[in-house]
Design a protein around this motif. Structure first.
Motif, PDB file in Angstrom:
ATOM      1  N   ASN A   7      46.168   6.211  39.412  1.00 17.31           N
ATOM      2  CA  ASN A   7      45.554   7.251  39.744  1.00 17.31           C
ATOM      3  C   ASN A   7      44.550   8.098  38.691  1.00 17.31           C
ATOM      4  O   ASN A   7      44.760   9.124  38.587  1.00 17.31           O
ATOM      5  N   THR A  32      55.579   7.885  40.505  1.00 16.65           N
ATOM      6  CA  THR A  32      54.102   8.296  41.228  1.00 16.65           C
ATOM      7  C   THR A  32      54.176   7.212  42.458  1.00 16.65           C
ATOM      8  O   THR A  32      54.187   7.761  43.417  1.00 16.65           O
ATOM      9  N   ILE A  33      54.701   6.181  42.349  1.00 12.94           N
ATOM     10  CA  ILE A  33      54.845   5.285  43.704  1.00 12.94           C
ATOM     11  C   ILE A  33      55.859   5.803  44.510  1.00 12.94           C
ATOM     12  O   ILE A  33      55.512   5.984  45.569  1.00 12.94           O
ATOM     13  N   SER A  35      56.764   8.891  45.001  1.00  7.59           N
ATOM     14  CA  SER A  35      56.520  10.200  45.128  1.00  7.59           C
ATOM     15  C   SER A  35      55.207  10.210  46.095  1.00  7.59           C
ATOM     16  O   SER A  35      54.815  11.187  46.698  1.00  7.59           O
ATOM     17  N   THR A  36      54.685   9.032  46.478  1.00  9.12           N
ATOM     18  CA  THR A  36      53.488   8.823  47.224  1.00  9.12           C
ATOM     19  C   THR A  36      53.883   9.203  48.727  1.00  9.12           C
ATOM     20  O   THR A  36      54.678   8.425  49.195  1.00  9.12           O
ATOM     21  N   GLU A  40      49.789   7.084  52.202  1.00 13.58           N
ATOM     22  CA  GLU A  40      48.608   7.427  51.430  1.00 13.58           C
ATOM     23  C   GLU A  40      48.389   6.160  50.389  1.00 13.58           C
ATOM     24  O   GLU A  40      49.711   5.524  50.061  1.00 13.58           O
ATOM     25  N   ASN A  41      47.459   6.124  49.816  1.00 11.41           N
ATOM     26  CA  ASN A  41      47.312   4.896  48.847  1.00 11.41           C
ATOM     27  C   ASN A  41      47.443   5.479  47.320  1.00 11.41           C
ATOM     28  O   ASN A  41      47.381   6.596  46.945  1.00 11.41           O
ATOM     29  N   ILE A  42      47.493   4.612  46.425  1.00 12.41           N
ATOM     30  CA  ILE A  42      47.572   4.701  45.004  1.00 12.41           C
ATOM     31  C   ILE A  42      46.277   3.715  44.272  1.00 12.41           C
ATOM     32  O   ILE A  42      46.186   2.690  45.062  1.00 12.41           O
ATOM     33  N   THR A  58      48.940   0.408  49.117  1.00 13.27           N
ATOM     34  CA  THR A  58      49.737   1.541  49.876  1.00 13.27           C
ATOM     35  C   THR A  58      51.285   1.292  49.453  1.00 13.27           C
ATOM     36  O   THR A  58      51.759   0.292  50.073  1.00 13.27           O
ATOM     37  N   GLN A  73      59.923   4.367  47.968  1.00 13.91           N
ATOM     38  CA  GLN A  73      58.567   3.578  48.262  1.00 13.91           C
ATOM     39  C   GLN A  73      58.298   2.637  47.093  1.00 13.91           C
ATOM     40  O   GLN A  73      58.724   2.730  45.918  1.00 13.91           O
TER      41      GLN A  73
END
Length: 231
Positions: A7, A32-33, A35-36, A40-42, A58, A73
């Motif tokens: 990101n 980060t993955i 908490s997405t 939504e996408n990263i 995603t 996730q």
């Protein structure tokens, strides 16, 4: 694939023996993955076959047979620090050698103590294991040791042996009754109270702590076996 950023946030390259930098970058990616928000996408910046590119993924949780989420996730890939190599550091004198070795041992000890404290604090608070961290028993240690030895990197083998020794020292210093740290707690308690702790009570506490350690070791062994067979 080698991940360079997530990101828009770049991952730093560490050129020291301090593995906390690499582990910190890995934890950032995993956090980060996880908490997405669902759906939504990263965006990952990666190097694949020598070419740098941006890809969009995603994150999705693992699902059981009924389609219910069974975990956090994930992107369906195994993540690990990108170890390149270990290098010899030549000391210029005996004093310099002592200084360098002291710095290395201090760093490893601090890392180990910090990781263990954070791990157990997270478990006791009900949050589960921190992102990117897990505990390994003898099976996991043997597997890791075998991988390091097979690399034919003598420096890495020495560092691994030092890490094992420091881990044992830190764990043995924990204030659990069955360990040396726990015995020190008993000694301090007797010094403060001005009298000896009842031997029977001390034995019962030691037995309970030993049972906890046996159960914990058994659970790590199950996890190690599960990772070996791909569960």
């Amino acid at each position: 694939d080698l991940i360079l950023g997530i990101n828009g946030e770049k991952m730093l390259l560490s050129k020291t023996y301090d593995t906390a930098v690499a582990q910190g970058a890995l934890n950032t990616i995993i956090t980060t993955i996880r908490s997405t928000p669902p759906g939504e996408n990263i965006q990952l910046t990666i190097v694949r076959d020598g070419t740098t590119k941006d890809i969009t993924l995603t994150p999705k949780p693992s699902l059981d047979k009924l389609g219910n989420p069974t975990g956090p996730q994930s992107i369906g890939a195994s993540l690990a620090p990108n170890y390149i190599k270990s290098e010899y550091v030549q000391a210029s004198s005996i004093g310099d050698a002592i200084a360098k070795s002291t710095e290395a041992v201090t760093t490893l000890t601090t890392q180990t103590a910090t990781s263990l404290t954070g791990f157990f604090a997270s478990l006791l608070s009900g949050k589960g294991a921190p992102a990117g961290q897990s505990m390994s028993g003898p099976i996991g240690v043997i597997r890791t040791g075998a991988d390091i030895v097979s690399s034919n990197d003598f420096t890495a083998v020495i560092m691994f042996a030092a890490a094992i020794s420091i881990n044992l020292a830190v764990v043995n210093s924990l204030p659990l009754p069955a360990l040396d740290g726990g015995q020190l707690v008993f000694v301090l308690a007797e010094a403060v109270a001005g009298r000896k702790i009842d031997q029977r009570v001390q034995e019962e506490i030691n037995a309970a702590a030993l049972l906890f350690l046996v159960i914990f070791s058994f659970s790590t062994a199950i996890g190690d076996v599960g990772s070996l067979i791909g569960l």
